[in-house]
Write a protein that holds these residues in place. Structure first.
Motif, PDB file in Angstrom:
ATOM      1  N   GLU A  36      -4.807  -1.087  -5.844  1.00 58.09           N
ATOM      2  CA  GLU A  36      -4.547   0.147  -5.990  1.00 58.09           C
ATOM      3  C   GLU A  36      -4.069   0.639  -4.802  1.00 58.09           C
ATOM      4  O   GLU A  36      -3.071   1.528  -4.575  1.00 58.09           O
ATOM      5  CB  GLU A  36      -5.834   1.071  -6.590  1.00 58.09           C
ATOM      6  CG  GLU A  36      -5.652   2.566  -6.403  1.00 58.09           C
ATOM      7  CD  GLU A  36      -7.127   3.107  -6.661  1.00 58.09           C
ATOM      8  OE1 GLU A  36      -6.913   4.670  -6.910  1.00 58.09           O
ATOM      9  OE2 GLU A  36      -7.983   2.517  -7.034  1.00 58.09           O
ATOM     10  N   GLU A  37      -4.524   0.019  -3.437  1.00 60.10           N
ATOM     11  CA  GLU A  37      -4.132   0.670  -2.150  1.00 60.10           C
ATOM     12  C   GLU A  37      -2.719   0.116  -2.120  1.00 60.10           C
ATOM     13  O   GLU A  37      -1.872   1.203  -1.545  1.00 60.10           O
ATOM     14  CB  GLU A  37      -5.164  -0.121  -1.068  1.00 60.10           C
ATOM     15  CG  GLU A  37      -4.591   0.112   0.205  1.00 60.10           C
ATOM     16  CD  GLU A  37      -5.256  -0.613   1.178  1.00 60.10           C
ATOM     17  OE1 GLU A  37      -5.126  -0.739   2.354  1.00 60.10           O
ATOM     18  OE2 GLU A  37      -6.589  -1.252   0.853  1.00 60.10           O
ATOM     19  N   PHE A  38      -2.093  -0.901  -2.600  1.00 59.54           N
ATOM     20  CA  PHE A  38      -0.837  -1.313  -2.378  1.00 59.54           C
ATOM     21  C   PHE A  38       0.143  -0.512  -3.467  1.00 59.54           C
ATOM     22  O   PHE A  38       1.132  -0.257  -2.853  1.00 59.54           O
ATOM     23  CB  PHE A  38      -0.338  -2.709  -2.605  1.00 59.54           C
ATOM     24  CG  PHE A  38      -1.448  -3.637  -1.844  1.00 59.54           C
ATOM     25  CD1 PHE A  38      -2.059  -3.302  -0.751  1.00 59.54           C
ATOM     26  CD2 PHE A  38      -1.723  -4.813  -2.388  1.00 59.54           C
ATOM     27  CE1 PHE A  38      -2.802  -4.223  -0.115  1.00 59.54           C
ATOM     28  CE2 PHE A  38      -2.788  -5.859  -1.602  1.00 59.54           C
ATOM     29  CZ  PHE A  38      -3.157  -5.460  -0.452  1.00 59.54           C
ATOM     30  N   VAL A  39      -0.527  -0.122  -4.734  1.00 59.55           N
ATOM     31  CA  VAL A  39       0.424   0.663  -5.227  1.00 59.55           C
ATOM     32  C   VAL A  39       0.561   2.089  -5.015  1.00 59.55           C
ATOM     33  O   VAL A  39       1.756   2.505  -4.924  1.00 59.55           O
ATOM     34  CB  VAL A  39      -0.323   1.002  -6.602  1.00 59.55           C
ATOM     35  CG1 VAL A  39       0.156   2.087  -7.595  1.00 59.55           C
ATOM     36  CG2 VAL A  39      -0.632  -0.731  -7.514  1.00 59.55           C
ATOM     37  N   ASN A  40      -0.327   2.630  -4.334  1.00 58.12           N
ATOM     38  CA  ASN A  40      -0.261   3.989  -3.405  1.00 58.12           C
ATOM     39  C   ASN A  40       0.811   3.965  -2.452  1.00 58.12           C
ATOM     40  O   ASN A  40       1.418   4.740  -2.002  1.00 58.12           O
ATOM     41  CB  ASN A  40      -1.713   4.437  -3.305  1.00 58.12           C
ATOM     42  CG  ASN A  40      -2.632   4.778  -4.249  1.00 58.12           C
ATOM     43  OD1 ASN A  40      -2.164   4.953  -5.551  1.00 58.12           O
ATOM     44  ND2 ASN A  40      -3.775   4.747  -4.130  1.00 58.12           N
TER      45      ASN A  40
END
Length: 411
Positions: free
Chosen positions: A39-43
């Motif tokens: 999720e951190e990388f998606v954001n």
């Protein structure tokens, strides 16, 4: 023109590709990033407007258990990532991609997809620690260890290549044969090529004479971050003297035991406030005192310029960000290239290397006191002015130049 950038690893492996993708876009090229779907990388990619193509499992699912991954875990992960790269990169690159650049955890499979499609391939790394060298030994890798007492670096690196073959060779060659390519004998050198790109600052990571490979050093790939700091964090920063920042990023189970307690007690012993970065290790305060504040993911580029010192694990990205900010550092390395960055911080005089991976209150207090000295602060500010910020621009131009020449197998 379309370029496929790929990695599998922590935020320090993903964020530089975002910086490169943004620079490529400025030159009129389209860049896709194929990376783990945390999720951190998606954001991170969404904020930059860069398309993400999910690759493999999330990194958090692999490293954030109660204990660090084992050698058996690595033996399972390696072939699964090879299979994921052949499947995912092939599908992405067939949509008119003109080149593939790969980095992160040994990206076996990326060069092979490029080879099958007849497009250029570039391997990039963020430090020299993993490149074969007569000057230093290889790091620890899962597999049969080298004989105790072996000191010849050439022998040690040859044995390192054998461990890479044991991890990746079977899966890589199985997939190569399936798409009509001959097997390779040395997976590590096949992935690295003879001309790897080094996306690290020359002051922080000098490369001259460090390996036998023909390194192309571009400088660090930095994605400028203009986000405002959260209001509550701003309130904390403005309410007193600059605090000591403590964060261990994506270390999760690798973070030192009780590091939050040790760091808080050390900072307090020196009369300093504390700013804890929660990170994947879940750092949190030990009490309700007002001298400690806990933050999640924030703009480190802005934050580090407003703290008294940065205590961290020694990842390439955090080290570079702290160095650019001109803030003293205490590096507590845990794995991989982190001891190297700790040594460089100490050699440059911009901070302290706490090479014991299990700091005590006494040892961390001493390290922090040294980092907070006027001499270290002055040196940190001086070195900050020497660090280049155009590495992503340099790399984007080089990559576009690579695409513009007739395709040929990498050296």
């Amino acid at each position: 023109m379309r370029v496929l950038l790929t990695t599998w690893g922590s935020r320090g492996d993903v964020e530089p590709l975002v910086g490169l993708a943004v620079e490529l876009r400025k030159f009129g090229a389209e860049a896709l990033v194929c990376a783990p779907p945390d999720e951190e990388f998606v954001n991170l990619l969404e904020r930059a407007g860069v398309p993400l193509i999910p690759l493999g499992p999330t990194v958090h699912s692999v490293v954030a258990g109660p204990k660090p991954p084992t050698g058996e875990d690595a033996l399972k992960l390696a072939p699964s990532l090879v299979a994921a790269r052949f499947e995912t990169l092939s599908a992405a690159a067939e949509e008119g991609c003109d080149a593939i650049l790969a980095t992160g955890l040994l990206p076996a499979g990326a060069r092979d997809v490029a080879e099958k499609l007849g497009i250029p391939y570039v391997y990039a790394c963020f430090h020299i620690f993993g490149l074969p060298s007569r000057r230093f030994a290889p790091g620890i890798r899962p597999g049969t260890p080298s004989p105790e007492g072996e000191t010849d670096n050439r022998v040690l690196w040859r044995q390192d290549a054998e461990r890479v073959d044991a991890l990746y060779g079977g899966a890589l060659n199985e997939h190569r044969v399936a798409i009509g390519l001959p097997p390779v004998e040395n997976v590590r050198d096949h992935v690295f090529t003879g001309t790897p790109w080094l996306a690290a600052d020359e002051v922080l990571c000098p490369s001259a004479g460090m390996t036998d490979l023909d390194i192309v050093q571009t400088g660090a790939w930095i994605q400028p971050d203009d986000r405002a700091l959260p209001a509550e964090l701003e309130k904390f920063l403005e309410s007193g003297e600059p605090p000591v920042y403590v964060g261990f990023g994506s270390m999760a189970a690798y973070a030192p035991k009780d590091i939050a307690r040790v760091a808080i007690e050390s900072a307090r012993a020196l009369g300093r406030r504390i700013l804890l970065a929660r990170g994947w290790a879940g750092l949190t305060s030990i009490d309700d005192a007002g001298d400690c504040f806990v933050v999640g993911e924030v703009n480190q580029q802005a934050l580090f310029r407003r703290v008294a010192a940065v205590v961290h694990h020694g990842g390439a990205g955090t080290t570079t960000t702290a160095s650019r900010a001109g803030v003293p550092q205490v590096v507590v390395p845990r794995i991989a290239d982190q001891p190297y960055w700790a040594e460089r911080v100490a050699e440059l005089g911009i901070g302290v290397a706490h090479q014991d991976p299990a700091p005590t209150g006494e040892s961390l207090t001493a390290a922090l006191a040294a980092a907070l000295s006027p001499e270290t602060g002055a040196r940190a500010k001086a070195v900050a002015d020497t660090i280049r910020t155009d590495g992503a621009t340099v790399a984007a131009k080089l990559l576009l130049d690579t695409v513009s020449v007739p395709s040929r197998p990498p050296a």
